[in-house]
Design a protein around this motif. Sequence first.
Motif, PDB file in Angstrom:
ATOM      1  N   LEU A 357       0.828  -1.202   0.000  1.00 50.80           N
ATOM      2  CA  LEU A 357       0.000   0.000   0.000  1.00 50.80           C
ATOM      3  C   LEU A 357       0.867   1.260   0.000  1.00 50.80           C
ATOM      4  O   LEU A 357       0.529   2.252  -0.658  1.00 50.80           O
ATOM      5  CB  LEU A 357      -0.931   0.004   1.214  1.00 50.80           C
ATOM      6  N   LEU A 358       1.981   1.225   0.728  1.00 49.42           N
ATOM      7  CA  LEU A 358       2.886   2.374   0.725  1.00 49.42           C
ATOM      8  C   LEU A 358       3.476   2.605  -0.665  1.00 49.42           C
ATOM      9  O   LEU A 358       3.576   3.738  -1.138  1.00 49.42           O
ATOM     10  CB  LEU A 358       4.006   2.164   1.744  1.00 49.42           C
ATOM     11  N   LEU A 359       3.877   1.514  -1.320  1.00 47.89           N
ATOM     12  CA  LEU A 359       4.389   1.636  -2.688  1.00 47.89           C
ATOM     13  C   LEU A 359       3.307   2.193  -3.610  1.00 47.89           C
ATOM     14  O   LEU A 359       3.582   3.025  -4.486  1.00 47.89           O
ATOM     15  CB  LEU A 359       4.863   0.271  -3.187  1.00 47.89           C
ATOM     16  N   ALA A 360       2.081   1.730  -3.411  1.00 45.71           N
ATOM     17  CA  ALA A 360       0.976   2.215  -4.235  1.00 45.71           C
ATOM     18  C   ALA A 360       0.729   3.707  -3.989  1.00 45.71           C
ATOM     19  O   ALA A 360       0.454   4.456  -4.924  1.00 45.71           O
ATOM     20  CB  ALA A 360      -0.284   1.402  -3.942  1.00 45.71           C
ATOM     21  N   ARG A 361       0.834   4.142  -2.710  1.00 48.05           N
ATOM     22  CA  ARG A 361       0.670   5.565  -2.411  1.00 48.05           C
ATOM     23  C   ARG A 361       1.711   6.396  -3.155  1.00 48.05           C
ATOM     24  O   ARG A 361       1.422   7.467  -3.682  1.00 48.05           O
ATOM     25  CB  ARG A 361       0.811   5.817  -0.906  1.00 48.05           C
ATOM     26  N   ASP A 362       2.939   5.895  -3.200  1.00 45.88           N
ATOM     27  CA  ASP A 362       4.003   6.606  -3.924  1.00 45.88           C
ATOM     28  C   ASP A 362       3.647   6.754  -5.398  1.00 45.88           C
ATOM     29  O   ASP A 362       3.869   7.803  -6.004  1.00 45.88           O
ATOM     30  CB  ASP A 362       5.333   5.871  -3.773  1.00 45.88           C
ATOM     31  N   CYS A 363       3.089   5.680  -5.972  1.00 44.28           N
ATOM     32  CA  CYS A 363       2.698   5.745  -7.387  1.00 44.28           C
ATOM     33  C   CYS A 363       1.566   6.748  -7.604  1.00 44.28           C
ATOM     34  O   CYS A 363       1.545   7.469  -8.610  1.00 44.28           O
ATOM     35  CB  CYS A 363       2.276   4.364  -7.879  1.00 44.28           C
ATOM     36  N   LEU A 364       0.627   6.786  -6.660  1.00 43.34           N
ATOM     37  CA  LEU A 364      -0.514   7.689  -6.801  1.00 43.34           C
ATOM     38  C   LEU A 364      -0.097   9.157  -6.754  1.00 43.34           C
ATOM     39  O   LEU A 364      -0.733  10.015  -7.379  1.00 43.34           O
ATOM     40  CB  LEU A 364      -1.536   7.416  -5.689  1.00 43.34           C
ATOM     41  N   THR A 365       0.972   9.445  -6.017  1.00 45.28           N
ATOM     42  CA  THR A 365       1.424  10.834  -5.920  1.00 45.28           C
ATOM     43  C   THR A 365       2.529  11.154  -6.913  1.00 45.28           C
ATOM     44  O   THR A 365       3.018  12.289  -6.943  1.00 45.28           O
ATOM     45  CB  THR A 365       1.936  11.119  -4.493  1.00 45.28           C
ATOM     46  N   ASP A 366       2.916  10.154  -7.711  1.00 49.75           N
ATOM     47  CA  ASP A 366       4.014  10.367  -8.658  1.00 49.75           C
ATOM     48  C   ASP A 366       3.559  10.012 -10.074  1.00 49.75           C
ATOM     49  O   ASP A 366       2.889  10.795 -10.747  1.00 49.75           O
ATOM     50  CB  ASP A 366       5.225   9.529  -8.228  1.00 49.75           C
TER      51      ASP A 366
END
Length: 480
Positions: A357-366
């Motif tokens: 989920l943390l990796l996914a959050r990074d993708c969502l903001t990048d």
Amino acid sequence: MPKPDTGVGAPDLASLVAAAARQPAPVYLFIGEPFQTEAAARRLIDVVVPIERRSFNLETYDGRTAAIGPILDSLRTPGMFPGTKLIWVREPALFLSGEKRSDLTDALFAAWREDRPAEAAEKLLFLAALAGWTQEQFTAADWVALSAAEVSAVFGRVLDGREREALDAVRAHCLENNLTVNAQRDDSGLLEAFLAAGVPPNSVLVFTAAAVDRRKRIVKAIHERGTVLEFTLARERSGALSAESVGQVIRQIMSGRGKRLTPAAQRLIEQQAGTDPAPLASELEKLCLYVGERATIAEEDVRACMRDLAGSWIFDFTKALAQRQAATALCLLRALYAQGEHPVRLLALIARELRLLLLARDCLTDTLAGVWSPGTPFAVFRDRLWPRLSEVQRDAFGGVHPYVVYLALQNASRTSTPALQRGLLRLHELDIKFKSGAGDPRLLLEAFVLELCRPGVESGRSQAESGTVSACGNTPRDRP
């Protein structure tokens, strides 16, 4: 020669068995999952070696530990009784090559995730032997300190941190059970020369293997001089076994045990079947033993006895955490406790999902900022958004299927980075408490759920966004 088959009981296998009853081929190679290949081997044995002669005219060997030379010497020795002598060799290493290391590595970690430590240990030892390691090197290896080049030389690919940590646990299983690295030799040339000279009359050699390197000369030699039959199982785009494949496994296990499933029980098994037929077959065997003498297996029997091999609970669980649904998350945990799942294993799985989920959050903001929305269909994500992710981002997800990333994005859009970071820190603290015996692991894990779902914690989204996501988010039962 029969064409590659799609499952035990299909017409090709029936034709092969019928032909063997008249005149067996000198050598057979069955390729597929053990529950498929072993059933095929036994059907062949039934028509080639009568039961009253099996004490002397049938021999079985574990090909992972038995050398091929003595096996061939035994085949040259006539049987004690008239008729055909048959030797069955399970899972021989001579059909594999060093170039298949990455496939073996994937199978190793799959076996470990599915709670098949003995199989994972065998594959790790075989990989170490292929790399020329001694037992001393294997015992002393520091998996974390190995360079990427050293890891690739053994495993055929780079390993992430979680996989390196898992290797310590697999090695511990090896040492606890006195499993050692054996000198690995490629004796396929001996078998090839044996086949070229001709198998002795009234002799049959049967190999069953989960995987082979079809480029090896010995595989081609068996194609030319005997019979090769390969079993496959259809899968969904997500990698899960298709309903047809699950039904195939169910029919084989249930017919052998004289059991039948209610329609509701079969539907539930299809939902929980997962990606690997081996543990599914094992769970079905356990289910048959659970119901005892009863001929019919009901839905409640499946819920009480069978593990959820699809891991679908974890997607529901992380969704509940992201939406602060404490009651739903606790119900899922307690249901898993009732099925015999250990809190230590659950903690590891939850930590893995929070990292995703943390990796996914990074993708969502990048990379996906401005192009992703919670209502994005999976097909759109797979075809248009997945290719946008960089190679570094894909590697960070650990090679999981795009659908797993899609679900992670769905759940990550429901929470915030600080909340996920706090959750991981708390899980690290729980891990220390679990290992030190400080408190009841079940109660500690439930307290973690209540803490993470506590009202008032910033979720990183507005109330309006919350309503949109709830309407569009998929649960495992709504997956495409």
